[in-house]
Design an enzyme around this catalytic site. Structure first.
Site, PDB file in Angstrom:
ATOM      1  CB  CYS A   1      -3.935  21.405 -29.972  1.00 21.22           C
ATOM      2  SG  CYS A   1      -3.105  22.961 -30.375  1.00 21.22           S
TER       3      CYS A   1
ATOM      4  CG  ASP B   1      -4.203  46.967 -28.551  1.00 19.15           C
ATOM      5  OD1 ASP B   1      -4.304  46.703 -27.330  1.00 19.15           O
ATOM      6  OD2 ASP B   1      -4.502  48.073 -29.029  1.00 19.15           O
TER       7      ASP B   1
ATOM      8  CB  CYS C   1       0.156  24.710 -30.881  1.00 16.61           C
ATOM      9  SG  CYS C   1      -0.246  24.514 -29.135  1.00 16.61           S
TER      10      CYS C   1
ATOM     11  CG  ASP D   1      -0.392  52.256 -25.765  1.00 16.15           C
ATOM     12  OD1 ASP D   1       0.555  51.918 -25.017  1.00 16.15           O
ATOM     13  OD2 ASP D   1      -1.547  51.807 -25.612  1.00 16.15           O
TER      14      ASP D   1
END
Length: 429
Positions: A385, A260, A387, A96
């Site tokens: 978590c 987004d 991750c 964009d």
């Protein structure tokens, strides 16, 4: 519904030393760093959006260095961001113009032809027409006709549509693999509907709803309903800059195909409270406050106080070390919660003490901050978590301190949010 991450060169040094607070030996920026889709086990988004205003060029300076800009234009977005379609099949690469960067100009510095050239160089799969931001949005009971709005607002509306018309024609040079996206701007739900209808008549089958960042969720709902009501069912919608991510149901209700945002990453270090994200057993997003222990010799507030003789620099360094040592010992279960909070709050108080604030207000602020930190440290969310951020960093991911730490925490948030969206999509289906 796809989640597209709006990138702004958000990477971390995988060799960063938390204890020494320094980058890996001989690290070269960008080359040795890793983007979220490289650092984590899987990409925490379905595509990436790159704004021309962030990249920059001769018309408008951006965030990229001259060398990065040249490399981006030479290699294309996917290679520069190391986001190849072969590894991430079906992913979107959206471009964009970054209308916010030129919001104060009378008209956009970009036009159809040079925008098409930028998208061609970047190898984008999707690209937005050059738009011009409209700042105000009418309440439901005060919607104005075009004759009642200021001339500048009407001009921005017309410029956006004219640019879209020219861009739709020019974008055919990019071939059938490129999808042009017409941008909707408006000062009200009805004006956005008019713009959407005009864009569809031009031949667009993918529209991007712009100017949504300042909108309240009720305003966004009205805009999306008005737009969807006038569009054929085959026309897809993308919402630009959707920051109200707790309201995904609104996007789902109006058939939004993609959106987004940078919100999961940005909130890691720009939000006062919601810095570290988790999902509750009920599937709801919840948040923890990161423990602020800034570098004593780098913190501008402390440096100013030291210059004015209001703090002792050696004492500040001692308090900083005690706070860091406290949270690390707590992680190893070598210190109790109150002991750790005492050390953290002693440093926090030195940073945030303001002689102009009344003692009662100061005491209230201390109590609120201590309560927020107590919840973070007592719940130990990093232990639940899987991750990479939490596995490798542990409690370091919860320390609000340097860019490498803060962006890691942002990557954790992206991981949590993408999993949340995946479950949301499953439930919606």
């Amino acid at each position: 519904m796809k989640f597209v991450f709006a990138d702004s060169l958000d990477f971390v040094d995988p060799a960063y030393d938390f204890v020494a607070d320094r980058n890996g030996s001989k690290r070269v920026i960008h080359r040795d760093d890793e983007f979220p889709h490289e650092f984590l086990a899987e990409a925490p988004y379905d595509g990436i959006l790159v704004s021309r205003g962030i990249v920059g060029d001769a018309l408008m300076p951006g965030k990229y260095t001259e060398a990065q800009l040249m490399r981006f234009r030479r290699e294309g977005a996917r290679r520069f961001l190391r986001y190849p379609e072969e590894r991430f099949p079906g992913s979107m690469m959206i471009g964009d113009c970054g209308a916010f960067t030129y919001r104060n100009m009378p008209e956009p510095p970009y036009h159809a032809d040079d925008t098409v050239e930028f998208y061609a160089d970047g190898g984008f799969s999707h690209g937005c027409s050059p738009d011009h931001l409209i700042f105000d949005f009418d309440d439901a009971d005060k919607e104005r006709s075009s004759e009642e709005v200021p001339a500048e607002t009407r001009q921005r509306f017309e410029i956006t549509l004219q640019n879209a018309n020219e861009f739709r024609s020019a974008s055919t040079r990019l071939g059938p693999r490129f999808t042009p996206m017409g941008v909707i701007q408006g000062w009200s739900a009805p004006s956005m509907a008019i713009a959407a209808k005009d864009l569809a008549r031009m031949g667009y089958d993918y529209l991007a709803v712009g100017g949504t960042v300042p909108l309240k969720i009720e305003q966004l709902q009205r805009a999306l309903k008005a737009v969807r009501d006038v569009l054929p069912s085959n026309v897809r919608l993308h919402v630009l800059g959707f920051g109200k991510i707790e309201s995904l149901d609104v996007l789902e209700r109006f058939g939004v195909a993609s959106f987004d945002t940078t919100s999961p990453l940005i909130r890691a270090f720009k939000d006062a409270r919601k810095n570290y994200w988790v999902r509750t057993p009920a599937g709801v997003l919840s948040y923890y406050t990161a423990i602020r222990i800034p570098q004593a010799i780098e913190n501008n507030r402390l440096k100013q106080k030291a210059r004015e003789g209001r703090v002792n620099q050696e004492e500040i360094l001692r308090l900083e070390r005690a706070a860091l040592d406290g949270v690390r010992r707590l992680e190893k279960r070598e210190a109790d919660l109150d002991e750790t909070l005492d050390a953290v709050m002693a440093y926090w108080e030195q940073i945030n003490w303001d002689d102009e604030v009344s003692p009662s207000r100061h005491a209230d602020a201390l109590a609120r901050q201590r309560k927020a930190y107590a919840r973070t440290l007592a719940d130990r969310p990093w232990e639940f978590c899987d991750c990479r951020v939490c596995r490798e960093g542990g409690i370091e991911a919860l320390i609000f301190r340097t860019s490498n730490r803060n962006k890691r925490r942002g990557m954790h948030n992206l991981h949590v949010f993408h999993n949340h969206l995946r479950d949301f999509r499953t439930e919606a289906a």
